[in-house]
Design a protein around this motif. Structure first.
Motif, short mmCIF file in Angstrom:
data_model
loop_
_atom_site.label_atom_id
_atom_site.label_comp_id
_atom_site.label_asym_id
_atom_site.label_seq_id
_atom_site.Cartn_x
_atom_site.Cartn_y
_atom_site.Cartn_z
N GLY A 92 0.81 -1.21 0.00
CA GLY A 92 0.00 0.00 0.00
C GLY A 92 0.84 1.26 0.00
O GLY A 92 2.06 1.23 -0.06
N GLU A 93 0.16 2.40 0.06
CA GLU A 93 0.83 3.69 0.01
C GLU A 93 1.41 4.08 1.37
O GLU A 93 0.85 3.75 2.41
CB GLU A 93 -0.16 4.77 -0.42
CG GLU A 93 -0.64 4.62 -1.84
CD GLU A 93 -1.61 5.74 -2.22
OE1 GLU A 93 -2.20 6.36 -1.32
OE2 GLU A 93 -1.75 5.98 -3.42
N PHE A 94 2.52 4.79 1.33
CA PHE A 94 3.13 5.34 2.54
C PHE A 94 4.00 6.52 2.14
O PHE A 94 4.22 6.77 0.96
CB PHE A 94 3.95 4.27 3.29
CG PHE A 94 5.14 3.75 2.52
CD1 PHE A 94 6.39 4.29 2.71
CD2 PHE A 94 5.00 2.70 1.61
CE1 PHE A 94 7.49 3.81 2.01
CE2 PHE A 94 6.08 2.21 0.92
CZ PHE A 94 7.34 2.77 1.12
N LEU A 95 4.46 7.27 3.13
CA LEU A 95 5.39 8.37 2.88
C LEU A 95 6.80 7.89 3.16
O LEU A 95 7.04 7.15 4.12
CB LEU A 95 5.07 9.57 3.78
CG LEU A 95 3.74 10.24 3.54
CD1 LEU A 95 3.52 11.35 4.56
CD2 LEU A 95 3.68 10.82 2.13
N GLY A 96 7.74 8.29 2.32
CA GLY A 96 9.13 7.92 2.50
C GLY A 96 10.02 9.09 2.15
O GLY A 96 9.65 9.96 1.36
N CYS A 97 11.20 9.12 2.72
CA CYS A 97 12.14 10.20 2.46
C CYS A 97 12.68 10.11 1.04
O CYS A 97 13.03 9.02 0.57
CB CYS A 97 13.29 10.16 3.47
SG CYS A 97 14.48 11.49 3.26
N SER A 98 12.78 11.25 0.37
CA SER A 98 13.30 11.28 -1.00
C SER A 98 14.81 11.01 -1.05
O SER A 98 15.35 10.80 -2.12
CB SER A 98 13.00 12.64 -1.64
OG SER A 98 13.64 13.68 -0.92
N GLU A 99 15.48 10.98 0.09
CA GLU A 99 16.92 10.70 0.15
C GLU A 99 17.23 9.21 0.30
O GLU A 99 18.36 8.84 0.56
CB GLU A 99 17.55 11.46 1.32
CG GLU A 99 17.63 12.95 1.10
CD GLU A 99 18.62 13.34 0.01
OE1 GLU A 99 19.77 12.88 0.06
OE2 GLU A 99 18.22 14.11 -0.88
N PHE A 100 16.21 8.35 0.16
CA PHE A 100 16.42 6.90 0.22
C PHE A 100 17.43 6.50 -0.84
O PHE A 100 17.37 7.04 -1.94
CB PHE A 100 15.09 6.17 -0.02
CG PHE A 100 15.21 4.68 0.02
CD1 PHE A 100 15.17 4.02 1.23
CD2 PHE A 100 15.40 3.95 -1.13
CE1 PHE A 100 15.30 2.63 1.28
CE2 PHE A 100 15.53 2.58 -1.09
CZ PHE A 100 15.47 1.93 0.12
N PRO A 101 18.40 5.67 -0.61
CA PRO A 101 18.62 4.79 0.53
C PRO A 101 19.49 5.39 1.63
O PRO A 101 19.75 4.74 2.62
CB PRO A 101 19.32 3.58 -0.09
CG PRO A 101 20.14 4.17 -1.17
CD PRO A 101 19.30 5.32 -1.72
#
Length: 110
Positions: A92-101
Motif C-alpha cells: 500500500g501507500e506510505f510516505l518515505g524520504c526522497s533521500e532513500f537509501p
C-alpha cells in the motif's frame, strides 16, 4: 591497436576496465532506480551488470518509522535534507524520504 582494433584511452583520468563477460565493451558506471551500478557499454548486446557497494552512509542507516502526523512534501524530520514523498509500495501507500537509501525514514499516509 591490436589486430586492427581501436585503442581506447581514458578521458579525464577515468579508469577503463574491459567487460569481464564479453571483453568487447568497457565497464561503465550508471545510476538506476535502485542506486548506482556498473554494466557493459555494449548493453543490451552484453548483459553484464554488478551493483556498486553501498558507501558508509547507507550501510549504517537504519529504517525509521515515524508515528506522528507527517505531511506529504514536508522536510524529512530525520535527515533534514529530503522531502517526504508518496510511495506506492507492495503493501500500500506510505510516505518515505526522497533521500532513500541514505535516509530510510517512512510514515503512514493517514
Amino acid at each position: 591497436m591490436k589486430n586492427g582494433a581501436l585503442a581506447i584511452e581514458p578521458v579525464d583520468a577515468a579508469p577503463i576496465d574491459p567487460c569481464p563477460k564479453c571483453s568487447v565493451g568497457v565497464v561503465t558506471r550508471r545510476t538506476g532506480r535502485h542506486g548506482d551500478f556498473e554494466s557493459c557499454s555494449t548493453w543490451p548486446r552484453c548483459d553484464f551488470k554488478r551493483n556498486i557497494a553501498n558507501d558508509e552512509r547507507t550501510q549504517g542507516a537504519s529504517p525509521i518509522r515515524l508515528t506522528g502526523s507527517v505531511a506529504q512534501g514536508s522536510t524529512c524530520p530525520s535527515c533534514n535534507r529530503g522531502r517526504m514523498v508518496r510511495i506506492d509500495g507492495k503493501y500500500g501507500e506510505f510516505l518515505g524520504c526522497s533521500e532513500f537509501p541514505i535516509c530510510k525514514t517512512t510514515a503512514s499516509m493517514g
